[in-house]
Design a protein around this motif. Structure first.
Motif, PDB file in Angstrom:
ATOM      1  N   TYR A 163      24.200  17.675   2.839  1.00  0.00           N
ATOM      2  CA  TYR A 163      24.318  19.093   2.519  1.00  0.00           C
ATOM      3  C   TYR A 163      22.942  19.715   2.284  1.00  0.00           C
ATOM      4  O   TYR A 163      22.641  20.790   2.788  1.00  0.00           O
ATOM      5  N   TRP A 188      30.704  23.717  -1.314  1.00  0.00           N
ATOM      6  CA  TRP A 188      30.981  22.943  -0.099  1.00  0.00           C
ATOM      7  C   TRP A 188      31.995  21.878  -0.444  1.00  0.00           C
ATOM      8  O   TRP A 188      31.965  21.328  -1.540  1.00  0.00           O
ATOM      9  N   LYS A 189      32.942  21.606   0.472  1.00  0.00           N
ATOM     10  CA  LYS A 189      33.873  20.495   0.229  1.00  0.00           C
ATOM     11  C   LYS A 189      34.348  19.932   1.553  1.00  0.00           C
ATOM     12  O   LYS A 189      34.328  20.618   2.583  1.00  0.00           O
ATOM     13  N   THR A 190      34.768  18.683   1.521  1.00  0.00           N
ATOM     14  CA  THR A 190      35.300  18.088   2.746  1.00  0.00           C
ATOM     15  C   THR A 190      36.726  18.581   2.924  1.00  0.00           C
ATOM     16  O   THR A 190      37.434  18.818   1.952  1.00  0.00           O
ATOM     17  N   PRO A 221      26.969  12.443   1.510  1.00  0.00           N
ATOM     18  CA  PRO A 221      27.318  13.836   1.832  1.00  0.00           C
ATOM     19  C   PRO A 221      26.442  14.853   1.101  1.00  0.00           C
ATOM     20  O   PRO A 221      26.119  15.897   1.654  1.00  0.00           O
ATOM     21  N   VAL A 225      38.052  11.426   1.756  1.00  0.00           N
ATOM     22  CA  VAL A 225      37.232  10.500   2.549  1.00  0.00           C
ATOM     23  C   VAL A 225      37.509   9.084   2.059  1.00  0.00           C
ATOM     24  O   VAL A 225      37.603   8.847   0.862  1.00  0.00           O
ATOM     25  N   GLN A 238      31.024   8.649  -0.528  1.00  0.00           N
ATOM     26  CA  GLN A 238      31.863   9.743  -1.035  1.00  0.00           C
ATOM     27  C   GLN A 238      31.078  10.663  -1.957  1.00  0.00           C
ATOM     28  O   GLN A 238      31.644  11.551  -2.575  1.00  0.00           O
ATOM     29  N   PRO A 292      38.080  13.372  -1.977  1.00  0.00           N
ATOM     30  CA  PRO A 292      37.317  14.449  -1.329  1.00  0.00           C
ATOM     31  C   PRO A 292      35.897  14.486  -1.899  1.00  0.00           C
ATOM     32  O   PRO A 292      35.659  13.965  -2.983  1.00  0.00           O
TER      33      PRO A 292
END
Lengths: 414, 519
Positions: free
Chosen positions: A162, A391-393, A158, A397, A154, A375
């Motif tokens: 990125y 940036w974000k989901t 990620p 998650v 999490q 998130p």
């Protein structure tokens, strides 16, 4: 704005009326039952005080907030604060004191993984309940601990994904810098496994560790610069903890490392840590968290107002571990209400499946593995010390506390 | 070729008023929609060659560019970026950028400013274009080179041209570019060549020659920079240890609160900064003003500690150690209560920020350089105070033989207090320097107390020359080991080495001789 103002005042007026009516009814009920004790186990001195003092204040704020709303199960909450002083063995002693002497119903505490590992056997032996609010390296699960910060999938993974993407600068060489203890070493082991799986060889990975409170970064930053000068776009992944970050970022600025050339993504640097640094030379460097103070949404506005009103300083910042503390506290309140008691054996099953609209703007859920769905957000440092979310989901998650990038976990049931 | 290009640029400039608006309008589409679209728009703006894009791009870089819901792009003074007319700023939101946009922005601004009248801007532009190589830069750079007269900018432009020519199809140009980059001495040039080697295997031999030339220059520079880092660490150690060299080395008091005096000095710097903040003309002088302030504050605290507590414990080193340790903890907690557990920000003045390029391209950070200078200055002051002042004379007399000094009319108690205050004041000076490179937090001092004792014991108790040589040796050795052993192990090695050394020579590098030293 003008349309909502009368509505707000009407709601406020109603709330005030309700509070006025309810107030006399609350007091006698408080007086009858013994208070529920909330343990607070955060370092108020030593190298981690920079990060942990704000968490103590957050728990105290939540206790006050809960009491102003009638407490839990009609009982008043009472905080018991101890100071483990950034001293890992002292954490275990203080945990024992909270559970045996003060007989607390639930504890909120710890920042570093080494402190959590130190108290874990105590909580298991005495069947206590601990909420741990900080992102960590995973590889742990205890029936007595709820982890409200991020697991590696999490945050760390990620973030590196990125950096390797077009938007993040397409990095193909990674410098892993960390403080020398269990969290950075395990995280970097997971990241190395992940990078290798993405075709980045060990020749393109640099790994360095420094002690807590390290202040002389000139050699390491110069080596990162040299490492970056061997072809391929380079990025720094920092698991540096505590106040060593301040001289680290100062050195990055002084040696002219710009985010456009060598971006640095940090996992333990938030708004609170940046408060002690001049952030102008750092604009564009990144942090990965599950909450930023700049997250949009009503839940966040409410959280920020609550905090700034409690601390009586309209400029104080909020950060991710504070939000995780807040979320954990509210989920515990919901679970205690559901279970009808604060007994650990009844609250623990009631916690699983608790949902809350968290200040990060997403609905979070407590999963059966005692972790939250969260998130992932990536923010760039702005000149004012806040983060610009780049940036974000799309969704929260689910936490994987046992990382698939550690070979020993291959046989583990997930 | 070059002249015709210049002519073309001129025509473009003259033609602007007529068609600039729609040029800009097409280029601007998408600006602010998303980071990808913004980056593309910036690229188009940079390629236009329209100087009116410069304020727009600058505003975007500073984060002051805004866009209205209708799509009008606004400059910071609320004018429309396309027409220059005043526009309605209602509901306008800032156009946000990320690192990708910043990278493209730097290149675009660089290309536009290559012909700027300001030499500083031209140099920055040449550097920016060097970092964003591309075929489209070649004609621009050739035009700029034809006009440029300043040698330093010319050199940078040639490097930028070489970087862009590496991408061209022309083999002769490529060979020139490789040779040109080989004359540089930067890691960036080497990185470009390494990338080019992958794409052009047929040129590998020429590229390898250039890389080897760069490596050789870099190697020399690396040695010089490591030496500087070692001197810098050494000067920090020296500053932290000088006060201890007086209190422990001369008086023999084991002062475990020494680190806390350093911390007090750093907080004094912070307080002076806060006092000066409100007075604009005084603000840049906050740091120089903090030097006497920190000295006086910590010297007063030292005198108080000596008169109040330590003098009752002379000759009982263990009790002194425990007592000063306790005082240190009290001071730490007192500062924590007064200022909070959070770190305090001491702003570095502009002349202490950034990097200074020495001849040979050796990059040294300004703050470290100033601390080295400050360390030397403080050492000279200490030597002068001990050698040439009456206070120094009395101090030496009391150390050598207290009773005879007393019979000569020296008030030994007063000299003790003064000496301890002097040593504590020096710790305060170290705090001023450390506020520039370390955290101003209540536990600032704990990180330096061990190192300070190490320096004094290694150098030889009671010897200032020993303290100087000890501090510099430890600094340089530590920095030389660090690249191989890492920061943690390097420190361990140094500690082990000192332990072995003390076994062989218990009195340190510069052992005092004579009867006074034996007692």
């Amino acid at each position: 704005m003008s349309a909502t103002t009368p509505l707000l005042t009407r709601r406020l007026a109603l709330a005030g009326l309700g509070a006025a009516l309810a107030a006399p009814a609350f007091r006698p009920s408080f007086a009858q039952a013994a208070p529920i004790k909330i343990g607070v186990l955060h370092s108020l001195s030593g190298t981690m005080a920079i990060s942990e003092t704000a968490l103590r204040d957050t728990v105290l704020m939540m206790v006050e907030w809960a009491n102003s709303r009638g407490g839990v199960l009609g009982r008043r909450l009472e905080a018991v604060v101890v100071d483990p002083a950034s001293n890992w063995p002292l954490f275990a002693e203080k945990a024992r004191e909270l559970l045996q002497v003060h007989k607390v119903d639930v504890t909120f505490g710890c920042w570093t993984s080494v402190s959590r590992k130190s108290v874990l056997p105590v909580f298991e032996e005495l069947n206590g309940l601990l909420f741990y609010p900080v992102q960590y390296e995973g590889e742990e699960e205890s029936k007595n601990i709820f982890y409200t910060g991020a697991a590696p999938n999490q945050q760390a993974i990620p973030a590196v994904e990125y950096l390797m993407s077009e938007d993040g600068g397409a990095a193909r060489r990674i410098a892993l810098l960390g403080t020398d203890y269990v969290y950075p070493r395990t995280t970097n082991r997971i990241l190395r496994g992940f990078l290798n799986s993405k075709g980045i060889t060990n020749a393109d990975i640099m790994e360095e560790y420094t002690p807590f409170g390290h202040s002389d970064w000139q050699g390491i930053v110069a080596r990162v610069k040299r490492f970056a000068g061997e072809g391929k776009k380079t990025a720094i992944v920092s698991t540096i903890n505590g106040d060593a970050n301040v001289p680290f970022y100062r050195e990055l600025g002084n040696q002219g490392i710009k985010a456009e050339d060598i971006p640095c993504v940090a996992f333990s640097v938030g708004e609170e840590e940046l408060a002690g640094i001049d952030t102008k030379p750092l604009v564009g460097h990144l942090a990965a968290w599950n909450y930023f103070m700049s997250s949009p949404g009503a839940a966040n506005t409410e959280f920020k107002q609550l905090w700034q009103a409690y601390i009586k300083n309209p400029k104080r910042v909020t950060n991710d571990p504070m939000e995780a503390t807040y979320t954990g506290f509210r989920m515990w309140m919901q679970a205690a209400a559901k279970a009808g008691t604060t007994a650990v054996d009844a609250v623990t099953p009631a916690l699983i499946g608790q949902k809350l609209m968290a200040p990060c703007g997403y609905e979070e859920e407590m999963l059966p593995n005692h972790h939250l769905s969260k998130p992932v957000l990536i923010g760039e440092v702005e000149a004012n010390g806040q983060f610009n979310i780049v940036w974000k989901t799309p969704n929260a998650v689910k936490a994987e506390n046992w990382s698939p990038f550690i070979p020993e976990n291959a046989n583990r049931r997930r | 070729m070059k002249r015709s290009l210049l002519g073309f640029l001129l025509v473009l400039l003259l033609a602007l008023p007529a068609s600039a608006q729609d040029h800009l309008a097409t280029a601007l589409t998408g600006l602010g929609d998303g980071f990808g679209q913004t980056a593309e728009a910036v690229e188009r703006l940079g390629a236009l060659g329209d100087p009116r894009a410069i304020p727009l791009l600058r505003a975007l870089q500073d984060g002051t560019l805004r866009r209205t819901p209708a799509g009008t792009v606004l400059l910071p003074d609320d004018t429309d970026a396309m027409t220059g007319a005043k526009a309605d700023a209602a509901g306008a939101e800032g156009v946000r950028i990320n690192n990708r946009v910043r990278q493209v922005l730097r290149g675009a601004l660089g290309r536009l400013q290559l012909v700027s009248p300001d030499a500083v801007e031209r140099l920055a532009a040449a550097e920016a274009v060097f970092r964003t190589p591309g075929l489209e830069n070649v004609p621009l750079l050739q035009a700029a080179l034809a006009r440029e007269t300043v040698p330093r900018i010319r050199a940078q432009l040639e490097l930028a041209l070489a970087a862009s020519q590496l991408r061209a199809d022309d083999p002769a140009g490529k060979r020139d570019a490789i040779a040109r980059l080989g004359t540089a001495a930067t890691t960036e040039a080497r990185a470009l060549l390494i990338e080019a080697r992958i794409v052009n295997p047929e040129l590998a031999t020429a590229i390898n020659v250039s890389i080897a030339a760069i490596e050789q220059r870099l190697q020399l520079r690396r040695i010089a920079e490591t030496l500087f880092q070692g001197l810098s660490l050494g000067s920090v150690l020296l500053l932290a240890a000088l006060g201890l060299a007086v209190t422990f080395g001369v008086m023999g008091v084991i002062n475990m609160a020494h680190g806390e005096f350093v911390m007090l000095g750093a907080y004094a710097t912070f307080m002076v900064q806060e006092l000066c903040r409100g007075i604009p003309w005084l603000a840049p002088w906050a740091l120089p003003l903090a030097v006497p302030a920190a000295f006086l504050l910590t010297a007063a605290a030292g005198a108080l500690l000596e008169r109040g507590l330590i003098r009752h414990l002379y000759g009982r080193p263990l009790e002194t150690l425990l007592m000063t340790f306790g005082v240190g903890m009290i001071l730490q907690q007192a500062v924590r209560l007064a200022f909070g557990a959070q770190n305090r920000e001491v702003i570095s003045p502009a002349w202490m920020q950034g990097t200074l390029l020495l001849p040979g391209g050796i990059a040294v950070t300004q703050n470290r350089l100033w601390i080295i200078v400050f360390g030397i200055a403080v050492l000279l002051v200490v030597v002068a105070a001990i050698r040439f002042t009456r206070f120094g004379l009395e101090m030496r007399a009391v150390v050598q033989n207290r009773r005879i000094a007393a019979t000569m009319g020296i008030r030994t108690g007063r000299v003790d207090a003064m000496t301890f205050a002097f040593g504590s004041g020096l710790a305060g000076l170290a705090g001023v320097a450390l506020s520039q490179i370390d955290n101003v937090s209540p536990n600032l001092g704990t990180g330096y107390i061990i190192d300070s004792f190490m320096v004094v014991v290694f150098g030889g108790v009671g010897s200032l020359a020993g303290t100087l040589v000890g501090a510099l040796t430890l600094g340089v050795v530590n920095k030389m080991l660090e690249p191989y052993a890492g920061a943690v192990l390097a420190k361990v090695f140094v500690l082990v080495a000192i332990m072995l050394f003390i076994q062989r020579r218990p009195r340190g590098l510069f052992a005092l001789k004579g009867r006074a030293a034996e007692s």
